[in-house]
Write a protein that holds these residues in place. Structure first.
Motif, PDB file in Angstrom:
ATOM      1  N   ASP A   1     -22.781  22.935  22.125  1.00  0.00           N
ATOM      2  CA  ASP A   1     -22.832  21.879  21.117  1.00  0.00           C
ATOM      3  C   ASP A   1     -23.489  20.658  21.752  1.00  0.00           C
ATOM      4  OD1 ASP A   1     -22.492  19.929  19.223  1.00  0.00           O
ATOM      5  OD2 ASP A   1     -20.295  20.007  19.210  1.00  0.00           O
ATOM      6  N   PRO A   2     -24.676  20.270  21.313  1.00  0.00           N
ATOM      7  CA  PRO A   2     -25.364  19.137  21.960  1.00  0.00           C
ATOM      8  C   PRO A   2     -24.620  17.820  21.812  1.00  0.00           C
ATOM      9  CG  PRO A   2     -26.486  19.794  19.937  1.00  0.00           C
ATOM     10  CD  PRO A   2     -25.446  20.836  20.194  1.00  0.00           C
ATOM     11  N   ASN A   3     -23.650  17.748  20.899  1.00  0.00           N
ATOM     12  CA  ASN A   3     -22.890  16.516  20.706  1.00  0.00           C
ATOM     13  C   ASN A   3     -21.646  16.443  21.582  1.00  0.00           C
ATOM     14  OD1 ASN A   3     -24.635  15.549  18.603  1.00  0.00           O
ATOM     15  ND2 ASN A   3     -23.669  17.006  17.204  1.00  0.00           N
ATOM     16  N   SER A   4     -21.349  17.504  22.323  1.00  0.00           N
ATOM     17  CA  SER A   4     -20.181  17.483  23.195  1.00  0.00           C
ATOM     18  C   SER A   4     -20.564  16.958  24.577  1.00  0.00           C
ATOM     19  CB  SER A   4     -19.579  18.884  23.325  1.00  0.00           C
ATOM     20  OG  SER A   4     -20.440  19.728  24.066  1.00  0.00           O
ATOM     21  N   LEU A   5     -19.558  16.639  25.381  1.00  0.00           N
ATOM     22  CA  LEU A   5     -19.766  16.152  26.751  1.00  0.00           C
ATOM     23  C   LEU A   5     -20.744  14.984  26.772  1.00  0.00           C
ATOM     24  CD1 LEU A   5     -20.027  19.584  28.647  1.00  0.00           C
ATOM     25  CD2 LEU A   5     -18.020  18.120  28.422  1.00  0.00           C
ATOM     26  N   ALA A   6     -20.437  13.967  25.974  1.00  0.00           N
ATOM     27  CA  ALA A   6     -21.313  12.794  25.902  1.00  0.00           C
ATOM     28  C   ALA A   6     -21.465  12.143  27.276  1.00  0.00           C
ATOM     29  CB  ALA A   6     -20.757  11.792  24.887  1.00  0.00           C
ATOM     30  N   ASN A   7     -20.368  12.064  28.038  1.00  0.00           N
ATOM     31  CA  ASN A   7     -20.408  11.615  29.430  1.00  0.00           C
ATOM     32  C   ASN A   7     -20.064  12.832  30.288  1.00  0.00           C
ATOM     33  OD1 ASN A   7     -20.727   8.615  28.997  1.00  0.00           O
ATOM     34  ND2 ASN A   7     -18.856   8.986  27.853  1.00  0.00           N
ATOM     35  N   LEU A   8     -21.068  13.626  30.597  1.00  0.00           N
ATOM     36  CA  LEU A   8     -20.858  14.962  31.156  1.00  0.00           C
ATOM     37  C   LEU A   8     -19.974  14.948  32.393  1.00  0.00           C
ATOM     38  CD1 LEU A   8     -23.778  17.533  31.599  1.00  0.00           C
ATOM     39  CD2 LEU A   8     -21.768  17.523  33.044  1.00  0.00           C
ATOM     40  N   ASP A   9     -20.303  14.103  33.368  1.00  0.00           N
ATOM     41  CA  ASP A   9     -19.579  14.113  34.636  1.00  0.00           C
ATOM     42  C   ASP A   9     -18.142  13.635  34.491  1.00  0.00           C
ATOM     43  OD1 ASP A   9     -20.716  11.573  33.994  1.00  0.00           O
ATOM     44  OD2 ASP A   9     -20.221  10.879  36.002  1.00  0.00           O
ATOM     45  N   GLN A  10     -17.837  12.935  33.413  1.00  0.00           N
ATOM     46  CA  GLN A  10     -16.517  12.361  33.184  1.00  0.00           C
ATOM     47  C   GLN A  10     -15.708  13.196  32.202  1.00  0.00           C
ATOM     48  OE1 GLN A  10     -16.158   7.913  33.645  1.00  0.00           O
ATOM     49  NE2 GLN A  10     -16.061   8.120  31.432  1.00  0.00           N
TER      50      GLN A  10
END
Length: 668
Positions: free
Chosen positions: A560-569
């Motif tokens: 889902d391209p809308n998930s993990l908006a701040n990937l590392d966090q």
């Protein structure tokens, strides 16, 4: 032609199980006079469509290439220069059908693309040339190379993350509009798969070493890594030549043996009934690095006789917060003394077993444990400037020797030179690490998200195996406390520790999205942590196969391209129910955006978080926040100290001062 086809298919990422045999009929169905262009093989390079027709005997036999392309896609950008080579040099007839989308909500191409291949084969130094670029936007340069290539910037004056023009300068020199950036191929990736021929699954956690000869001596190791659960994948860095892959010393070598076919060895034959093939144990597996193409090295292993029931990744006590096993306190005591004390005394518990499992040798591990290992990464001249100040603040406050591990992929040549000069002047160590994002793991296209991914997805394989712990510190932080306190902190058996977000600045509480909705329900009372500072117990991290778990979860969520908006966090916080986080004391990370002013005096690190209520340039924020009576040296003083050092060593930062960044590196 075969070589060109292999390179093109690998580069474009096109893999077709069955050939399409009815191309002509499909072309007739969708093609029109306007959209279908047929090129014969060109007689001379650069010939137009009118001069392209030639007889079939001038082309490569009966080979013809048919392409159906949407012209406004990255695939079309990539394949265009390859088509010129096929037409002009290999004399291959081409049929090109342009099939664009009829409606767009926004322009689909957001980048300028050049593929470094030339139709003039006499050109010994191929290069990409960008002309007539817009002068009023900030541009970022990013290399797009085959997976086996480790390409690094070798010379540049400009900030490749912030290429721009202003009233003073628009190139490398005043009055010039030309900017030159040189890259070099530093090493090649030896990648492959490893599997257990008896149990038919990857031996994840098995440690491998790349050796310069057939000997299994670990002192000859050029690089090392471990086998991932994901496809049994492993990755090693090498130069062209003949190398050997061997099992690294430790529990893996005690349990497993490396196998090869009978035809490849003069050893006595051992019949493997599972594979119905004759396999023999060997001390190492030869690897020939003789091509620039992507090759896959297949390794086969099995448990030694009598070791079949033993696990490579041993079970350990629960890491739940309700349980604090006695072995956790043993871990702290042994770490303070160095792992050699535990081994020499025959000590038991979690740490001594994991030391054997995940260390190349007791002596080298003890040497590495007697220093603080700090990991960080940066991109762009401004964040490199921040990184140097962070490094200096760490060294000035630390009561232990410090070694910095810096992610090399995005660093400029000037920064590397400056970091080595700082290491010599201030008595710390610096090493550069690199890793190539595997093709089987979902890719990120934004450079910022690529950097975030490298912060969290490859911690188990990024560092040498004799490094047992690292502390990640964002490049834009300034350290006020002694990192030795954090280094010796008991993580209660958890693989890593993060600092929870502050909640003492009331005016920004409404921006903390994890306090409501989906995140509140998912966390179920657990805190949401900031990724700007964290401690990783690499022994525990590897022993729990946390890297495999995070990569699998990332691959699932990133669909889902809308998930993990701040990937590392978002990723480690989302994974808390499967990979527990030790919450560090709040004073270990202070950020003006989320923490109240009256808590700043207790802060041991200061992070330059983005403020959700208003925007402020990072450089202005640094000079304002990191100053005053709370600091022995303010940001300006530390910056000036580094500038004086670089001046003495005649290190030039470039043609303009680093004052802006196109994006942020850190979390928060």
């Amino acid at each position: 032609l075969l070589d060109v086809t292999v390179v093109a298919s690998a580069f474009l990422g096109l893999y077709v199980k069955t050939p399409r045999t009815d191309i002509d009929s499909e072309i007739l169905q969708v093609g029109t006079h306007e959209s279908l262009v047929e090129f014969g093989a060109a007689v001379t390079a650069g010939a137009g469509a009118q001069d392209a027709a030639t007889s079939k005997d001038q082309s490569l036999g009966t080979v013809a290439v048919t392409l159906v392309l949407d012209p406004l896609t990255e695939a079309a950008q990539r394949v265009a220069p390859l088509l010129l080579v096929l037409r002009d040099q290999l004399k291959v007839p081409l049929r090109l059908l342009l099939l664009p989308e009829m409606e767009y909500s926004e322009f689909p191409l957001q980048k300028f693309y050049r593929y470094v291949v030339t139709s003039d084969l006499s050109d010994v130094a191929p290069r990409a040339v960008f002309r007539d670029l817009p002068k009023h936007q900030i541009l970022t340069m990013r290399m797009d190379v085959p997976e086996p290539w480790n390409v690094q910037s070798s010379w540049t004056l400009q900030d490749v993350d912030n290429l721009r023009c202003d009233d003073v300068i628009c190139g490398d020199e005043p009055g010039s509009t030309v900017t030159t950036i040189e890259y070099s191929l530093k090493s090649l990736v030896v990648g492959g798969q490893c599997y257990d021929v008896v149990f038919h699954h990857p031996p994840n956690g098995l440690q491998l070493s790349l050796l310069s000869s057939s000997t299994a001596a670990n002192t000859d190791a050029i690089s090392d890594t471990l086998v991932m659960q994901n496809l049994g994948y492993f990755q090693l860095q090498a130069q062209p030549g003949v190398w050997q892959i061997a099992l690294a010393s430790g529990r893996g070598r005690d349990l497993f043996e490396l196998l090869t076919d009978q035809a490849d060895s003069s050893h006595p034959v051992v019949k493997d009934e599972e594979e119905e093939a004759s396999l023999v144990p060997v001390s190492s597996h030869p690897v020939l690095v003789t091509t620039f193409y992507d090759t896959v090295t297949q390794l086969r292993v099995r448990k030694k006789r009598g070791m079949e029931d033993l696990q490579l990744l041993e079970d350990t006590p629960s890491t739940g917060e309700e349980q604090q096993p006695a072995s956790a306190s043993q871990t702290v005591e042994v770490q303070a003394q160095g792992p050699g004390s535990s081994v020499a005394a025959g000590g038991g518990g979690i740490f001594s077993s994991m030391s054997k499992m995940f260390s190349l040798s007791t002596n080298t591990t003890q040497q590495e444990d007697n220093k603080i290992h700090v990991f960080s990464l940066a991109t762009g001249h401004l964040y490199e400037r921040f990184l140097k100040i962070m490094m200096l603040s760490v060294v000035k406050r630390s009561s232990m020797p410090v070694k910095f591990w810096l992610f090399e992929n995005f660093l400029s040549p000037t920064f590397k030179e400056s970091a080595e000069a700082m290491a010599q002047a201030y008595g710390f160590e610096v090493a550069f690490v690199t890793y190539k994002w595997p093709s089987w793991l979902r890719q990120q296209t934004s450079k910022q998200r690529i950097i975030w991914g490298y912060k969290i997805l490859f911690l188990d394989v990024l560092f040498p195996l004799n490094v047992n712990k690292v502390i990640y510190v964002d490049s834009d932080q300034t350290v006020r406390g002694d990192l030795a306190e954090l280094w010796k902190m008991d993580l209660k058996g958890k693989p890593y520790g993060y600092t929870p977000f502050c909640s003492s600045r009331k005016e920004t509480l409404g921006y903390q999205f994890w306090r409501q909705g989906y995140w509140k329900d998912h966390l179920r009372g657990k805190p949401y942590h900031i990724s700007a500072l964290y401690v990783v117990d690499l022994l525990r991290f590897r022993q729990m196969a946390v890297g495999d778990q995070l990569r699998a979860l990332y691959d699932q969520l990133s669909r889902d391209p809308n998930s993990l908006a701040n990937l590392d966090q978002d990723l480690p916080n989302y994974a808390q129910h499967m990979v527990p986080i030790f919450s560090l004391p709040q004073e270990w990370l202070w950020c003006e955006s989320w923490c109240s002013d009256d808590t700043k005096a207790k802060a041991k690190t200061i992070d330059l978080c983005n403020n959700p209520m208003h925007k402020e340039p990072k450089l202005d924020m640094a000079k304002r926040v990191i100053s005053g009576a709370l600091f022995k040296e303010g940001w300006n003083e530390l910056d000036e100290e580094i500038r004086e050092l670089e001046h003495r060593h005649k290190i030039t930062a470039g043609s303009r001062e680093a004052t802006t960044a196109s994006f942020s590196v850190g979390g928060g």
